[in-house]
Each structure stands twice: as structure tokens, then as C-alpha cells.
Design a protein around this motif. Structure first.
Motif, PDB file in Angstrom:
ATOM      1  N   HIS A   1      -7.015   6.359   6.532  1.00 13.34           N
ATOM      2  CA  HIS A   1      -6.901   7.736   6.084  1.00 13.34           C
ATOM      3  C   HIS A   1      -6.609   7.776   4.586  1.00 13.34           C
ATOM      4  O   HIS A   1      -6.076   6.821   4.005  1.00 13.34           O
ATOM      5  N   ARG A   2      -6.975   8.889   3.981  1.00 10.84           N
ATOM      6  CA  ARG A   2      -6.773   9.039   2.539  1.00 10.84           C
ATOM      7  C   ARG A   2      -5.326   9.455   2.272  1.00 10.84           C
ATOM      8  O   ARG A   2      -5.030  10.603   1.912  1.00 10.84           O
ATOM      9  N   ARG A   3      -4.447   8.487   2.475  1.00 14.39           N
ATOM     10  CA  ARG A   3      -3.021   8.678   2.218  1.00 14.39           C
ATOM     11  C   ARG A   3      -2.600   7.710   1.130  1.00 14.39           C
ATOM     12  O   ARG A   3      -3.193   6.630   0.978  1.00 14.39           O
ATOM     13  N   PRO A   4      -1.579   8.045   0.349  1.00 17.96           N
ATOM     14  CA  PRO A   4      -1.115   7.100  -0.662  1.00 17.96           C
ATOM     15  C   PRO A   4      -0.753   5.754  -0.039  1.00 17.96           C
ATOM     16  O   PRO A   4      -0.153   5.690   1.043  1.00 17.96           O
ATOM     17  N   ARG A   5      -1.118   4.683  -0.710  1.00 15.87           N
ATOM     18  CA  ARG A   5      -0.900   3.350  -0.163  1.00 15.87           C
ATOM     19  C   ARG A   5       0.575   3.110   0.162  1.00 15.87           C
ATOM     20  O   ARG A   5       0.896   2.431   1.140  1.00 15.87           O
ATOM     21  N   GLU A   6       1.474   3.675  -0.639  1.00 11.44           N
ATOM     22  CA  GLU A   6       2.898   3.432  -0.393  1.00 11.44           C
ATOM     23  C   GLU A   6       3.364   4.039   0.936  1.00 11.44           C
ATOM     24  O   GLU A   6       4.439   3.695   1.433  1.00 11.44           O
ATOM     25  N   GLN A   7       2.555   4.923   1.520  1.00  9.37           N
ATOM     26  CA  GLN A   7       2.918   5.523   2.810  1.00  9.37           C
ATOM     27  C   GLN A   7       2.387   4.742   4.007  1.00  9.37           C
ATOM     28  O   GLN A   7       2.772   5.012   5.144  1.00  9.37           O
ATOM     29  N   THR A   8       1.472   3.799   3.774  1.00  8.41           N
ATOM     30  CA  THR A   8       0.913   3.029   4.896  1.00  8.41           C
ATOM     31  C   THR A   8       1.608   1.672   4.930  1.00  8.41           C
ATOM     32  O   THR A   8       1.096   0.667   4.437  1.00  8.41           O
ATOM     33  N   VAL A   9       2.779   1.688   5.548  1.00  7.41           N
ATOM     34  CA  VAL A   9       3.673   0.527   5.549  1.00  7.41           C
ATOM     35  C   VAL A   9       3.502  -0.246   6.856  1.00  7.41           C
ATOM     36  O   VAL A   9       3.551   0.324   7.944  1.00  7.41           O
ATOM     37  N   ILE A  10       3.312  -1.553   6.718  1.00  7.92           N
ATOM     38  CA  ILE A  10       3.213  -2.454   7.872  1.00  7.92           C
ATOM     39  C   ILE A  10       4.101  -3.658   7.586  1.00  7.92           C
ATOM     40  O   ILE A  10       4.024  -4.254   6.498  1.00  7.92           O
ATOM     41  N   LEU A  11       4.944  -4.004   8.520  1.00  8.91           N
ATOM     42  CA  LEU A  11       5.892  -5.107   8.360  1.00  8.91           C
ATOM     43  C   LEU A  11       6.692  -4.975   7.069  1.00  8.91           C
ATOM     44  O   LEU A  11       6.932  -5.947   6.349  1.00  8.91           O
ATOM     45  N   GLY A  12       7.076  -3.732   6.763  1.00  9.83           N
ATOM     46  CA  GLY A  12       7.969  -3.475   5.639  1.00  9.83           C
ATOM     47  C   GLY A  12       7.329  -3.403   4.274  1.00  9.83           C
ATOM     48  O   GLY A  12       8.037  -3.226   3.280  1.00  9.83           O
ATOM     49  N   GLU A  13       5.971  -3.493   4.200  1.00  9.19           N
ATOM     50  CA  GLU A  13       5.304  -3.449   2.896  1.00  9.19           C
ATOM     51  C   GLU A  13       4.112  -2.509   2.935  1.00  9.19           C
ATOM     52  O   GLU A  13       3.453  -2.385   3.970  1.00  9.19           O
ATOM     53  N   PRO A  14       3.818  -1.848   1.792  1.00  8.56           N
ATOM     54  CA  PRO A  14       2.584  -1.057   1.728  1.00  8.56           C
ATOM     55  C   PRO A  14       1.371  -1.963   1.922  1.00  8.56           C
ATOM     56  O   PRO A  14       1.310  -3.055   1.349  1.00  8.56           O
TER      57      PRO A  14
END
Length: 202
Positions: A144-157
Motif C-alpha cells: 500500500h502507498r503508506r510511508p515506509r516508516e509505518q510498515t514495520v516488520i520485526l521492529g524495523e521499517p
């Protein structure tokens, strides 16, 4: 690094070990959501290390895994061998040349986490259309077109840079310009959607 390969799509490098599994612990569920069914011939386009190729092969009659990086295809080949799956062909090549590399028409083309990096998206859609049988479908799984800092996996963008991400409407417009028709958009939690298209034989 794989991104130095000529023709490699920007922002589509394979992730570091571990977070693919964290993002999609049930790849078969993603495939069910986009409509891959038993008996189909399927292309896994820009297949990478085979994370989706293996579950596709467990469902489909035949799979062609196509990627520009032969090293990643070797990882995919090993993944399928470990699971005693043998109904997959591995093809090294440019996605734009899909119709030449896969001359026999298929029912489904699946592409995950790569369309955002394609420079000429209508051109790729035309190549997919030329590979599909009438009534065949193309599924694009995108962030999705969301800011990368919001797509967090295992504690990291994680995922591609924000500016590379596409909205569903941008994806639809690009693919329809290549001659395929929109079917629907399906949510793929937590951060993705799948845009589904059909070759209606015109």
C-alpha cells in the motif's frame, strides 16, 4: 548485489532472512485470496527466491518461475527440491520478454512485491496479456502507498521507499493501459493489496 544486474527493477531486492516469514506466514492464504486454483498453469513473475513459487507449485498443475537473477532462481530451485516438488520450470530472463520466454499460454500470472519497480508498467502488462489465455488473470500484490516508516516488520521499517509505492488506482491505470481489464482489489494484510486483472480476449 542483485540490483546491479542490468534490467533489475528498482526496489525489488529480496529481504533479509526472517522477515518474509514474519510478513507472510501463510503464503498459501495469499494465493487463495487472489484466485490460484488446482489445475492451472501459472507464471510466478519476478519470483525471487521462491517464497511464493513453492506454495503455487503445491496448488497448480504447472509453474514457471521467471526472474532476472539466476542466483535467486537457484535458491528457489533448492527450496522446491527440498520439498520434493517437481512441477516447476525455472526461467532466467527479463520480465518484459515474458511472452517470448513462456510461449505456451497460461491461466494465471502472479507478481508479488515487484510491480512498483517496473519502469514501463503498461509494457509489462502487454507482455502479460500476450502470455495469458483469454479469461486468464494477472494478480499484482503491492505494498500500500503508506510511508515506509509505518510498515514495520520485526521492529524495523520494511519494503520499498515511500516514493516507489503505488496506490491501487495507479496500478489499475497502468495495467489497463496495457490491455487488461480490472476485476477487483483484494486486501492482503497487514500492508498489501492485490489488484486482479483479466484478459477478456478482445
Amino acid at each position: 548485489m542483485t540490483s546491479n544486474i542490468p534490467g533489475f527493477f528498482e526496489g525489488t531486492e529480496m529481504p533479509t532472512a526472517g522477515w518474509w516469514e514474519a510478513l507472510w506466514p501463510d503464503p498459501a492464504g495469499v494465493l487463495a485470496a487472489v484466485g490460484i486454483r488446482p489445475g492451472m498453469a501459472v507464471v510466478d513473475l519476478c519470483s525471487g527466491d521462491g517464497w511464493f513459487t513453492l506454495p503455487i507449485a503445491k496448488i497448480a498443475r504447472r509453474v514457471i518461475a521467471l526472474d532476472i537473477d539466476p542466483a535467486l532462481l537457484q535458491v528457489a530451485r533448492h527450496r522446491l527440491l527440498e520439498n520434493a516438488v517437481s512441477n516447476c520450470e525455472f526461467v532466467t530472463g527479463d520480465a518484459y520478454a515474458l511472452a517470448e520466454l513462456v510461449p505456451a499460454a497460461v491461466e494465471f500470472v502472479f507478481m508479488a512485491n515487484a510491480f512498483h519497480g517496473v519502469p514501463d508498467r503498461p509494457r509489462l502488462a502487454r507482455a502479460v496479456r500476450a502470455t495469458l489465455r483469454p479469461g486468464g488473470r494477472f494478480a499484482i500484490v503491492n505494498w500500500h502507498r503508506r510511508p515506509r516508516e509505518q510498515t514495520v516488520i520485526l521492529g524495523e521499517p520494511r519494503g520499498p521507499k515511500t516514493e516507489l509505492r503505488l496506490s491501487p488506482q495507479q496500478t489499475i491505470e497502468a495495467v489497463e493501459a496495457g490491455g487488461l481489464d480490472r476485476v477487483e482489489v483484494v486486501e492482503i494484510p497487514p500492508y498489501h493489496y492485490a489488484a486482479l486483472f483479466e484478459h477478456r480476449g478482445r
